[in-house]
Each structure stands twice: as structure tokens, then as C-alpha cells.
Motif scaffolding. Structure first.
Motif, PDB file in Angstrom:
ATOM      1  N   GLY A   1      -1.182  10.067   7.528  1.00 23.60           N
ATOM      2  CA  GLY A   1      -2.553   9.635   7.324  1.00 23.60           C
ATOM      3  C   GLY A   1      -2.922   8.435   8.174  1.00 23.60           C
ATOM      4  O   GLY A   1      -2.074   7.787   8.800  1.00 23.60           O
ATOM      5  N   LEU A   2      -4.221   8.106   8.182  1.00 24.12           N
ATOM      6  CA  LEU A   2      -4.697   6.947   8.935  1.00 24.12           C
ATOM      7  C   LEU A   2      -4.005   5.657   8.487  1.00 24.12           C
ATOM      8  O   LEU A   2      -3.818   4.729   9.272  1.00 24.12           O
ATOM      9  CB  LEU A   2      -6.207   6.781   8.739  1.00 24.12           C
ATOM     10  N   GLU A   3      -3.617   5.626   7.212  1.00 24.28           N
ATOM     11  CA  GLU A   3      -2.999   4.412   6.685  1.00 24.28           C
ATOM     12  C   GLU A   3      -1.691   4.060   7.381  1.00 24.28           C
ATOM     13  O   GLU A   3      -1.306   2.883   7.442  1.00 24.28           O
ATOM     14  CB  GLU A   3      -2.760   4.560   5.177  1.00 24.28           C
ATOM     15  N   ALA A   4      -0.994   5.076   7.919  1.00 23.65           N
ATOM     16  CA  ALA A   4       0.280   4.815   8.591  1.00 23.65           C
ATOM     17  C   ALA A   4       0.100   3.884   9.782  1.00 23.65           C
ATOM     18  O   ALA A   4       1.010   3.132  10.148  1.00 23.65           O
ATOM     19  CB  ALA A   4       0.922   6.137   9.036  1.00 23.65           C
ATOM     20  N   ARG A   5      -1.090   3.902  10.371  1.00 31.10           N
ATOM     21  CA  ARG A   5      -1.386   3.021  11.504  1.00 31.10           C
ATOM     22  C   ARG A   5      -2.187   1.793  11.078  1.00 31.10           C
ATOM     23  O   ARG A   5      -1.894   0.669  11.483  1.00 31.10           O
ATOM     24  CB  ARG A   5      -2.175   3.806  12.563  1.00 31.10           C
ATOM     25  N   LEU A   6      -3.177   1.997  10.217  1.00 34.18           N
ATOM     26  CA  LEU A   6      -4.119   0.921   9.917  1.00 34.18           C
ATOM     27  C   LEU A   6      -3.564  -0.130   8.970  1.00 34.18           C
ATOM     28  O   LEU A   6      -3.862  -1.325   9.113  1.00 34.18           O
ATOM     29  CB  LEU A   6      -5.404   1.519   9.320  1.00 34.18           C
ATOM     30  N   VAL A   7      -2.758   0.288   7.997  1.00 28.55           N
ATOM     31  CA  VAL A   7      -2.246  -0.681   7.017  1.00 28.55           C
ATOM     32  C   VAL A   7      -1.305  -1.700   7.671  1.00 28.55           C
ATOM     33  O   VAL A   7      -1.505  -2.913   7.526  1.00 28.55           O
ATOM     34  CB  VAL A   7      -1.586   0.042   5.830  1.00 28.55           C
TER      35      VAL A   7
ATOM     36  N   ALA B   1       0.844  -1.197   0.000  1.00 30.41           N
ATOM     37  CA  ALA B   1       0.000   0.000   0.000  1.00 30.41           C
ATOM     38  C   ALA B   1       0.878   1.246   0.000  1.00 30.41           C
ATOM     39  O   ALA B   1       1.898   1.298   0.695  1.00 30.41           O
ATOM     40  CB  ALA B   1      -0.920   0.007   1.218  1.00 30.41           C
ATOM     41  N   LEU B   2       0.489   2.229  -0.797  1.00 32.35           N
ATOM     42  CA  LEU B   2       1.146   3.528  -0.774  1.00 32.35           C
ATOM     43  C   LEU B   2       0.360   4.454   0.124  1.00 32.35           C
ATOM     44  O   LEU B   2      -0.871   4.487   0.079  1.00 32.35           O
ATOM     45  CB  LEU B   2       1.211   4.128  -2.182  1.00 32.35           C
TER      46      LEU B   2
ATOM     47  N   VAL C   1       5.908   4.706   1.923  1.00 30.99           N
ATOM     48  CA  VAL C   1       5.542   6.110   2.144  1.00 30.99           C
ATOM     49  C   VAL C   1       5.861   6.945   0.906  1.00 30.99           C
ATOM     50  O   VAL C   1       6.941   6.848   0.322  1.00 30.99           O
ATOM     51  CB  VAL C   1       6.286   6.675   3.376  1.00 30.99           C
ATOM     52  N   VAL C   2       4.890   7.750   0.516  1.00 27.92           N
ATOM     53  CA  VAL C   2       5.023   8.673  -0.608  1.00 27.92           C
ATOM     54  C   VAL C   2       4.804  10.084  -0.071  1.00 27.92           C
ATOM     55  O   VAL C   2       3.878  10.304   0.723  1.00 27.92           O
ATOM     56  CB  VAL C   2       3.986   8.356  -1.704  1.00 27.92           C
ATOM     57  N   PRO C   3       5.625  11.065  -0.473  1.00 28.42           N
ATOM     58  CA  PRO C   3       5.416  12.433   0.014  1.00 28.42           C
ATOM     59  C   PRO C   3       4.019  12.955  -0.352  1.00 28.42           C
ATOM     60  O   PRO C   3       3.507  12.684  -1.443  1.00 28.42           O
ATOM     61  CB  PRO C   3       6.502  13.240  -0.710  1.00 28.42           C
ATOM     62  N   LYS C   4       3.427  13.659   0.560  1.00 26.65           N
ATOM     63  CA  LYS C   4       2.093  14.214   0.357  1.00 26.65           C
ATOM     64  C   LYS C   4       2.170  15.387  -0.614  1.00 26.65           C
ATOM     65  O   LYS C   4       2.948  16.319  -0.411  1.00 26.65           O
ATOM     66  CB  LYS C   4       1.525  14.658   1.707  1.00 26.65           C
TER      67      LYS C   4
END
Length: 368
Positions: free
Chosen positions: A49-55, A43-44, A64-67
Motif C-alpha cells: 500500500g501507499l503507507e509502505a512509502r509514505l509512513v 502505524a499498521l 506490516v500486517v498481512p492483507k
């Protein structure tokens, strides 16, 4: 619909920032893994974001991709955009190459545009899923060269789209509300003798909804309507706990939303795409209160089920203690009306959105 047979091998999923992007991403990942236990999934997402914890918590790799927010008007950020976007595309490209991805699936949001551009540069097929009735900028871009475009709602203005509905968590999609009701009521300390309203503004809460129901709490209890109120983290409050009237249970969040749905006779909620799709999938009537700001997508998300008769649309400014007393309480006393709303809601819901989207992913990978 395309055939669902075949292998994916390796896939990169792009989407993050909000639950609206992360939830369907994880539902698709789970579906692909059920079908193909050895599939590689990356997952990118962003660091914040929430993905940093949930994924990672769900057992998937996160790159991780720069925002890169897309400025909508001239600004210094617009001048920096080419450099920022190039850096993000390079990061997405590295992740796609490292995963040896056969297909890239995007759900919109900050990381999807770099993922789409990197995939196009490598000649890797792209599948997009648009959650909302009004598509976002990233998915409008990606749809121009995607192998497949999936949408949640009919009428979403993306060319060549396939309506798949929303990929949902299996505990929601497979929920037997009547069969789990007794367990659900006991879990939250509710009483089976009273009709139940579930009030929720999502993970962050909704101040208008919270304020209206907090002010109406005593009336609801006196009128014999019990409430399960999910306020959002840090926004919970205390209701006088006496023996008179129906229970009013306040929690900041609910880890077991499937049980919250099983306990409820009706829901009062914002009309984010995921909320609308979950409620229709499980056949729950709802009073939808669209966000009064933004591009109007929340109103469009709820329009089909409301037009069919499976829900009500309530303007944010109209959601007051007076509305709760004059409209919601009488509805809770009309069991036949609630049953008909539940039937209609279920008739427009889709429980297999994850499988339908996975079919498109498998097809794109096979043609890659």
C-alpha cells in the motif's frame, strides 16, 4: 466534545491501501506529535500500500500486517479467511504489544479489522474514523465496540458517532488562498490575468476527466480560461504551446497541492472524501464528478456541499467537452457566482478535524 487534555503515551494507527486512509492517518499522527512530542506512534499497514512509502517518509514506524480482503461472496478466498484473518490479527497483536499501545485508532481498510480485533482481545480502547458518508465493512465492525466513533460527514450511519470532519495536512488546513495566490500562479507558470480551473482525478488520475479536458483544451485557451491539469502519474499529455490564448499547464502530479488550490478559482475533480474535505476547508468551489462504480459513496460525500450551493454535481457520462464549453466557461466569467460558491463551500468545511479527532484519542487513552 470530549476534553483534549491529557497524554496518550503510545498509540497504534491502522489504515492503509489508499490515500483516503493514509492521509488522515498521517494528519492525526502529526497532530498527536505536536501535542505530545515524545508520543510513540506505530502505524499498521501492508507491504504494497501507499503507507509502505509514505509512513516511513513522514518519520513514523510501520508494522506490516498481512492483507486480508473480505470476500463478499462464496469463494475459495472465503474458505481461507479464518486462517488469513487469524494470521493478520496475530501480527497486529504483536505490534500493539511491542508498542505498549494505550489506544488503537483505525481508519478502515484491510489492516483495520485485524487491529480492532487484536485491540479488543487485549482490552485496549479503540477509536475509529470513517472518512466516507457510507461506512466500510471494517469500520462497521469496529464501531460495535469502539470507545469513540468519529465521522467526516453528518448523517453517516454509525451509532453514537461524533462529527469531526477529516484530519487534514496543516499546509491545507491553514492555507490562506488569497495570500498565496501570486506565489501559486508563479509556481505553476500561470498568468494572473486569467481565471483558473484546477482539474484533478487524484493520484491515479481519472480517464473521463482527462479525456474531456484534453479535447476541450483549445476552446478553453481561446475563451480565456487557463487550466492547471493534474492528470495522474503516467497520464500527462502535451498541449500545443503557442502565444494565443490562456495557458494550459499539464503535470502528472502536484507535490504542492496547497499551491494548486491557491491558484484555482474552481476545481473539477472526483468526490473522494479527502478531496471534498480539502476543497471545503479552503473554500474552493468545485464541480464534483463521482465515480460511476462502487457503492455510491462519492456521490454522498459531495451531497452536503452541493445541496448548500458550494459546488456542482456532474454525472461521469455528462462530463464532456460540450459541458466544459456550455457550463464551466460561463461560470468562470461570473465572478460573483464563484465568490458566493466559495463562501458557501467554506461554511460547510472543517479545518480542525485533526484536533477534534485527537481529543477523542486522548479521552480514550485516559479511560483505557
Amino acid at each position: 466534545m470530549v476534553s483534549g487534555s491529557g497524554r496518550v503515551g503510545s498509540v497504534v494507527l491502522a489504515g492503509g491501501g489508499t490515500a483516503g486512509h493514509v492521509s488522515p492517518l498521517l494528519a492525526l499522527a502529526d497532530c498527536l506529535r505536536r501535542r505530545e512530542p515524545d508520543v510513540r506512534i506505530v502505524a499498521l499497514g501492508t507491504e504494497e500500500g501507499l503507507e509502505a512509502r509514505l509512513v516511513p517518509a513522514r518519520g513514523y514506524d510501520l508494522a506490516v500486517v498481512p492483507k486480508v480482503p473480505m470476500p463478499r461472496r462464496p469463494s475459495a478466498a472465503l474458505l481461507r479467511l479464518p486462517t488469513s484473518l487469524r494470521r493478520a490479527v496475530d501480527a497486529a497483536d504483536d505490534a500493539i504489544a511491542s508498542a505498549d499501545a494505550k489506544v488503537v485508532v483505525g481508519f478502515g481498510g484491510y489492516v483495520s479489522t485485524p487491529a480492532y480485533l487484536a485491540a479488543r482481545r487485549r482490552g485496549i480502547p479503540v477509536v475509529i474514523h470513517e472518512q466516507n458518508a457510507r461506512p466500510g465493512l471494517a469500520n462497521r465492525l469496529g464501531s460495535r465496540f469502539a470507545a469513540h466513533v468519529a465521522v467526516t460527514f453528518p448523517g453517516t450511519p454509525l451509532r453514537g458517532a461524533t462529527v469531526t470532519g477529516m484530519p487534514l495536512r496543516r499546509e491545507i488546513a491553514l492555507l490562506d488562498r488569497p495570500g498565496r495566490r501570486a506565489e501559486a500562479l508563479a509556481h505553476f507558470g500561470l498568468d494572473p490575468q486569467w481565471p483558473t480551473v484546477l482539474v484533478t482525478g487524484g493520484s491515479l488520475g481519472a480517464q473521463r476527466i482527462n479525456d474531456a479536458f484534453r479535447a476541450a483544451a483549445a476552446t478553453l485557451r481561446t475563451e480565456g480560461v487557463q487550466v492547471l491539469h493534474v492528470t495522474g502519474a503516467g497520464k500527462d499529455f502535451t498541449v500545443d504551446d503557442d502565444d494565443a490564448g490562456a495557458p494550459y499547464v499539464v503535470v502528472p502530479y502536484a507535490d504542492r497541492m496547497e499551491l494548486a488550490y491557491a491558484a484555482a478559482d474552481i476545481v473539477v475533480a472526483r468526490s473522494g472524501a479527502n478531496t471534498v474535505c480539502e476543497l471545503t476547508a479552503v473554500g474552493l468551489p468545485a464541480a464534483y464528478v463521482p465515480l460511476p462504480v462502487g457503492n455510491g459513496e462519492q456521490r454522498l460525500n459531495a451531497q452536503a456541499v452541493v445541496d448548500a450551493g458550494g459546488g456542482l454535481l456532474v454525472e461521469d457520462a455528462d462530463l464532456t467537452p460540450g459541458w466544459v464549453e456550455s457550463t464551466l466557461v460561463p461560470l468562470l466569467r461570473d465572478a460573483s457566482a464563484l465568490a458566493e460558491m466559495a463562501r458557501v463551500a467554506a461554511s460547510v468545511g472543517e479545518r480542525d478535524g485533526d484536533e477534534l479527532l485527537a481529543d477523542l484519542v486522548v479521552d480514550a487513552a485516559g479511560k483505557g
